[in-house]
Scaffold this motif. Structure first.
Motif, PDB file in Angstrom:
ATOM      1  N   LEU A  49       0.837  -1.195   0.000  1.00  0.00           N
ATOM      2  CA  LEU A  49       0.000   0.000   0.000  1.00  0.00           C
ATOM      3  C   LEU A  49       0.871   1.244   0.000  1.00  0.00           C
ATOM      4  CD1 LEU A  49      -2.634  -0.995   2.705  1.00  0.00           C
ATOM      5  CD2 LEU A  49      -2.949  -0.981   0.228  1.00  0.00           C
ATOM      6  N   SER A  50       0.305   2.330  -0.479  1.00  0.00           N
ATOM      7  CA  SER A  50       0.995   3.612  -0.369  1.00  0.00           C
ATOM      8  C   SER A  50       0.878   4.096   1.074  1.00  0.00           C
ATOM      9  CB  SER A  50       0.351   4.642  -1.298  1.00  0.00           C
ATOM     10  OG  SER A  50      -0.943   4.981  -0.841  1.00  0.00           O
ATOM     11  N   ARG A  51       1.779   4.980   1.447  1.00  0.00           N
ATOM     12  CA  ARG A  51       1.739   5.523   2.803  1.00  0.00           C
ATOM     13  C   ARG A  51       0.390   6.202   3.078  1.00  0.00           C
ATOM     14  NH1 ARG A  51       5.754   6.510   6.451  1.00  0.00           N
ATOM     15  NH2 ARG A  51       7.290   5.850   4.867  1.00  0.00           N
ATOM     16  N   GLY A  52      -0.112   6.945   2.099  1.00  0.00           N
ATOM     17  CA  GLY A  52      -1.377   7.639   2.292  1.00  0.00           C
ATOM     18  C   GLY A  52      -2.537   6.689   2.510  1.00  0.00           C
ATOM     19  N   SER A  53      -2.587   5.609   1.720  1.00  0.00           N
ATOM     20  CA  SER A  53      -3.675   4.645   1.863  1.00  0.00           C
ATOM     21  C   SER A  53      -3.641   3.968   3.228  1.00  0.00           C
ATOM     22  CB  SER A  53      -3.585   3.592   0.758  1.00  0.00           C
ATOM     23  OG  SER A  53      -3.821   4.161  -0.510  1.00  0.00           O
ATOM     24  N   LEU A  54      -2.433   3.599   3.666  1.00  0.00           N
ATOM     25  CA  LEU A  54      -2.319   2.908   4.946  1.00  0.00           C
ATOM     26  C   LEU A  54      -2.728   3.812   6.100  1.00  0.00           C
ATOM     27  CD1 LEU A  54      -1.500   0.176   6.114  1.00  0.00           C
ATOM     28  CD2 LEU A  54       0.803   1.071   6.431  1.00  0.00           C
ATOM     29  N   TYR A  55      -2.310   5.069   6.035  1.00  0.00           N
ATOM     30  CA  TYR A  55      -2.615   5.991   7.124  1.00  0.00           C
ATOM     31  C   TYR A  55      -4.077   6.422   7.138  1.00  0.00           C
ATOM     32  CZ  TYR A  55       2.210   6.469   8.691  1.00  0.00           C
ATOM     33  OH  TYR A  55       3.454   6.219   9.216  1.00  0.00           O
ATOM     34  N   LYS A  56      -4.800   6.190   6.048  1.00  0.00           N
ATOM     35  CA  LYS A  56      -6.239   6.471   6.067  1.00  0.00           C
ATOM     36  C   LYS A  56      -6.955   5.553   7.048  1.00  0.00           C
ATOM     37  CE  LYS A  56      -6.961   8.329   1.412  1.00  0.00           C
ATOM     38  NZ  LYS A  56      -7.595   8.077   0.102  1.00  0.00           N
ATOM     39  N   ALA A  57      -6.466   4.328   7.174  1.00  0.00           N
ATOM     40  CA  ALA A  57      -7.114   3.360   8.052  1.00  0.00           C
ATOM     41  C   ALA A  57      -6.431   3.244   9.408  1.00  0.00           C
ATOM     42  CB  ALA A  57      -7.137   1.985   7.373  1.00  0.00           C
ATOM     43  N   PHE A  58      -5.117   3.446   9.443  1.00  0.00           N
ATOM     44  CA  PHE A  58      -4.362   3.257  10.674  1.00  0.00           C
ATOM     45  C   PHE A  58      -3.439   4.450  10.896  1.00  0.00           C
ATOM     46  CE2 PHE A  58      -5.189  -0.861   8.731  1.00  0.00           C
ATOM     47  CZ  PHE A  58      -5.935  -1.472   9.737  1.00  0.00           C
ATOM     48  N   PRO A  59      -3.599   5.152  11.997  1.00  0.00           N
ATOM     49  CA  PRO A  59      -2.808   6.355  12.218  1.00  0.00           C
ATOM     50  C   PRO A  59      -1.325   6.091  12.450  1.00  0.00           C
ATOM     51  CG  PRO A  59      -4.123   5.853  14.163  1.00  0.00           C
ATOM     52  CD  PRO A  59      -4.587   4.933  13.071  1.00  0.00           C
ATOM     53  N   ASP A  60      -0.988   4.877  12.903  1.00  0.00           N
ATOM     54  CA  ASP A  60       0.408   4.579  13.193  1.00  0.00           C
ATOM     55  C   ASP A  60       0.620   3.063  13.252  1.00  0.00           C
ATOM     56  OD1 ASP A  60      -0.707   3.816  15.664  1.00  0.00           O
ATOM     57  OD2 ASP A  60      -0.200   5.741  16.590  1.00  0.00           O
ATOM     58  N   LYS A  61       1.857   2.670  13.461  1.00  0.00           N
ATOM     59  CA  LYS A  61       2.209   1.253  13.519  1.00  0.00           C
ATOM     60  C   LYS A  61       1.495   0.549  14.666  1.00  0.00           C
ATOM     61  CE  LYS A  61       6.226  -0.296  15.173  1.00  0.00           C
ATOM     62  NZ  LYS A  61       7.654  -0.687  15.300  1.00  0.00           N
ATOM     63  N   ARG A  62       1.352   1.223  15.769  1.00  0.00           N
ATOM     64  CA  ARG A  62       0.700   0.645  16.941  1.00  0.00           C
ATOM     65  C   ARG A  62      -0.737   0.227  16.632  1.00  0.00           C
ATOM     66  NH1 ARG A  62       1.104   0.867  22.496  1.00  0.00           N
ATOM     67  NH2 ARG A  62      -0.830   1.161  23.658  1.00  0.00           N
ATOM     68  N   ALA A  63      -1.490   1.104  15.976  1.00  0.00           N
ATOM     69  CA  ALA A  63      -2.876   0.791  15.632  1.00  0.00           C
ATOM     70  C   ALA A  63      -2.939  -0.394  14.680  1.00  0.00           C
ATOM     71  CB  ALA A  63      -3.552   2.005  15.009  1.00  0.00           C
ATOM     72  N   LEU A  64      -2.024  -0.462  13.737  1.00  0.00           N
ATOM     73  CA  LEU A  64      -1.999  -1.571  12.795  1.00  0.00           C
ATOM     74  C   LEU A  64      -1.633  -2.866  13.511  1.00  0.00           C
ATOM     75  CD1 LEU A  64      -2.225  -2.642   9.951  1.00  0.00           C
ATOM     76  CD2 LEU A  64       0.093  -1.798   9.485  1.00  0.00           C
ATOM     77  N   PHE A  65      -0.701  -2.787  14.443  1.00  0.00           N
ATOM     78  CA  PHE A  65      -0.324  -3.977  15.207  1.00  0.00           C
ATOM     79  C   PHE A  65      -1.509  -4.521  15.991  1.00  0.00           C
ATOM     80  CE2 PHE A  65       1.089  -5.985  19.154  1.00  0.00           C
ATOM     81  CZ  PHE A  65       1.862  -7.026  18.634  1.00  0.00           C
ATOM     82  N   PHE A  66      -2.262  -3.648  16.638  1.00  0.00           N
ATOM     83  CA  PHE A  66      -3.400  -4.109  17.426  1.00  0.00           C
ATOM     84  C   PHE A  66      -4.494  -4.709  16.536  1.00  0.00           C
ATOM     85  CE2 PHE A  66      -2.113  -1.105  21.023  1.00  0.00           C
ATOM     86  CZ  PHE A  66      -1.509  -2.144  21.727  1.00  0.00           C
ATOM     87  N   ALA A  67      -4.676  -4.165  15.342  1.00  0.00           N
ATOM     88  CA  ALA A  67      -5.635  -4.769  14.410  1.00  0.00           C
ATOM     89  C   ALA A  67      -5.172  -6.164  14.015  1.00  0.00           C
ATOM     90  CB  ALA A  67      -5.790  -3.884  13.177  1.00  0.00           C
ATOM     91  N   ALA A  68      -3.865  -6.318  13.764  1.00  0.00           N
ATOM     92  CA  ALA A  68      -3.312  -7.623  13.423  1.00  0.00           C
ATOM     93  C   ALA A  68      -3.418  -8.574  14.604  1.00  0.00           C
ATOM     94  CB  ALA A  68      -1.858  -7.472  12.980  1.00  0.00           C
ATOM     95  N   PHE A  69      -3.169  -8.065  15.799  1.00  0.00           N
ATOM     96  CA  PHE A  69      -3.284  -8.879  17.013  1.00  0.00           C
ATOM     97  C   PHE A  69      -4.707  -9.413  17.162  1.00  0.00           C
ATOM     98  CE2 PHE A  69      -4.322  -9.632  21.385  1.00  0.00           C
ATOM     99  CZ  PHE A  69      -3.180 -10.173  21.960  1.00  0.00           C
ATOM    100  N   ASP A  70      -5.706  -8.540  16.972  1.00  0.00           N
ATOM    101  CA  ASP A  70      -7.095  -8.954  17.127  1.00  0.00           C
ATOM    102  C   ASP A  70      -7.459 -10.060  16.130  1.00  0.00           C
ATOM    103  OD1 ASP A  70      -7.275  -7.056  19.097  1.00  0.00           O
ATOM    104  OD2 ASP A  70      -8.302  -5.569  17.852  1.00  0.00           O
ATOM    105  N   LEU A  71      -7.001  -9.917  14.892  1.00  0.00           N
ATOM    106  CA  LEU A  71      -7.250 -10.941  13.886  1.00  0.00           C
ATOM    107  C   LEU A  71      -6.583 -12.255  14.285  1.00  0.00           C
ATOM    108  CD1 LEU A  71      -8.158 -11.924  11.059  1.00  0.00           C
ATOM    109  CD2 LEU A  71      -6.029 -10.938  10.152  1.00  0.00           C
ATOM    110  N   TYR A  72      -5.331 -12.180  14.685  1.00  0.00           N
ATOM    111  CA  TYR A  72      -4.587 -13.377  15.081  1.00  0.00           C
ATOM    112  C   TYR A  72      -5.263 -14.068  16.272  1.00  0.00           C
ATOM    113  CZ  TYR A  72      -0.694 -16.337  16.523  1.00  0.00           C
ATOM    114  OH  TYR A  72       0.086 -17.423  16.871  1.00  0.00           O
ATOM    115  N   ALA A  73      -5.679 -13.289  17.267  1.00  0.00           N
ATOM    116  CA  ALA A  73      -6.296 -13.843  18.467  1.00  0.00           C
ATOM    117  C   ALA A  73      -7.596 -14.563  18.129  1.00  0.00           C
ATOM    118  CB  ALA A  73      -6.541 -12.739  19.491  1.00  0.00           C
ATOM    119  N   ARG A  74      -8.433 -13.938  17.306  1.00  0.00           N
ATOM    120  CA  ARG A  74      -9.709 -14.581  16.940  1.00  0.00           C
ATOM    121  C   ARG A  74      -9.464 -15.907  16.244  1.00  0.00           C
ATOM    122  NH1 ARG A  74     -10.950  -9.289  15.407  1.00  0.00           N
ATOM    123  NH2 ARG A  74     -10.668  -9.760  13.190  1.00  0.00           N
ATOM    124  N   GLU A  75      -8.535 -15.929  15.299  1.00  0.00           N
ATOM    125  CA  GLU A  75      -8.288 -17.156  14.543  1.00  0.00           C
ATOM    126  C   GLU A  75      -7.604 -18.208  15.407  1.00  0.00           C
ATOM    127  OE1 GLU A  75      -6.275 -16.037  10.936  1.00  0.00           O
ATOM    128  OE2 GLU A  75      -8.144 -15.304  10.033  1.00  0.00           O
TER     129      GLU A  75
END
Length: 204
Positions: A49-75
């Protein structure tokens, strides 16, 4: 019971990409590099993804990590539920433990566990990470305790045993396999630990 939080993008923001796919791609990066080791450049390359596209959904690395964590935990919890449902309760628990022995050994050479990553890199000081990890472990123990109670009803596990205590014991064994594997323990050694743990569940 504490619910594992789920990330939601801010309302009204346009999406030029599939958010779930981006989170899954980011999950692979975090599993390979860890939280601190994964740079935003790594994540941009991993998600394509481009930097702009990624930051539209996630303000920083921390927010993206927690989204990934939630997905991993559910599965991960869904996989545990499936393993515990195999055969009778003792067979289900045995299947689950051997599964963790296998994936723990493989993680040394491939991808790591995001629960272990969050625990090792962010706890005890990060309260948001702590809440997520504790919620995951709470649900994990609930599934294990349910399997123990089923075994007690089936006459395969000592009915006098404390199901909650056994669930916590099994959780400790599972997470211990993850950490011991990082020292280079082979799958055969981890399987021996898993099978030894089954002795604590034998009926009396």
């Amino acid at each position: 019971m504490t619910a594992i939080p789920t990330h939601r993008a801010a309302p009204g923001r346009p999406r030029e990409f599939d958010l779930d796919d981006a989170v899954r791609d980011a999950l692979d990066v975090f599993r390979q590099r860890g939280y601190h080791g994964a740079s935003m450049v790594d994540l941009l390359e991993g998600t394509k993804l481009s930097r702009g596209s990624l930051y539209k959904a996630f303000p920083d690395k921390r927010a993206l990590f927690f989204a990934a964590f939630d997905l991993y935990a559910r599965e991960a919890l869904e996989r545990l539920r499936e393993k515990l449902a195999v055969g009778d309760a003792r067979e289900g628990i045995r299947t689950a433990l051997l599964h963790y022995a296998h994936v723990s050994a493989q993680a040394c050479y491939q991808k790591g566990c995001l629960i272990t990553t969050a625990t090792g890199e962010l706890l005890p000081d990060d309260n948001e990470a702590r809440a997520r990890v504790e919620a995951y472990y709470e649900r994990m123990r609930a599934l294990l305790a349910e399997a123990v109670r089923r075994g007690q009803a089936e006459g395969l596990i000592d009915p006098r045993a404390d199901a909650e205590a056994l669930a916590r014991y099994l959780q400790t064994i599972i997470q211990g396999l993850r950490f011991v594997a990082k020292t280079g323990a082979q799958e055969g050694e981890l399987r021996e630990v898993a099978l030894a743990a089954m002795q604590a569940l034998r009926p009396h």
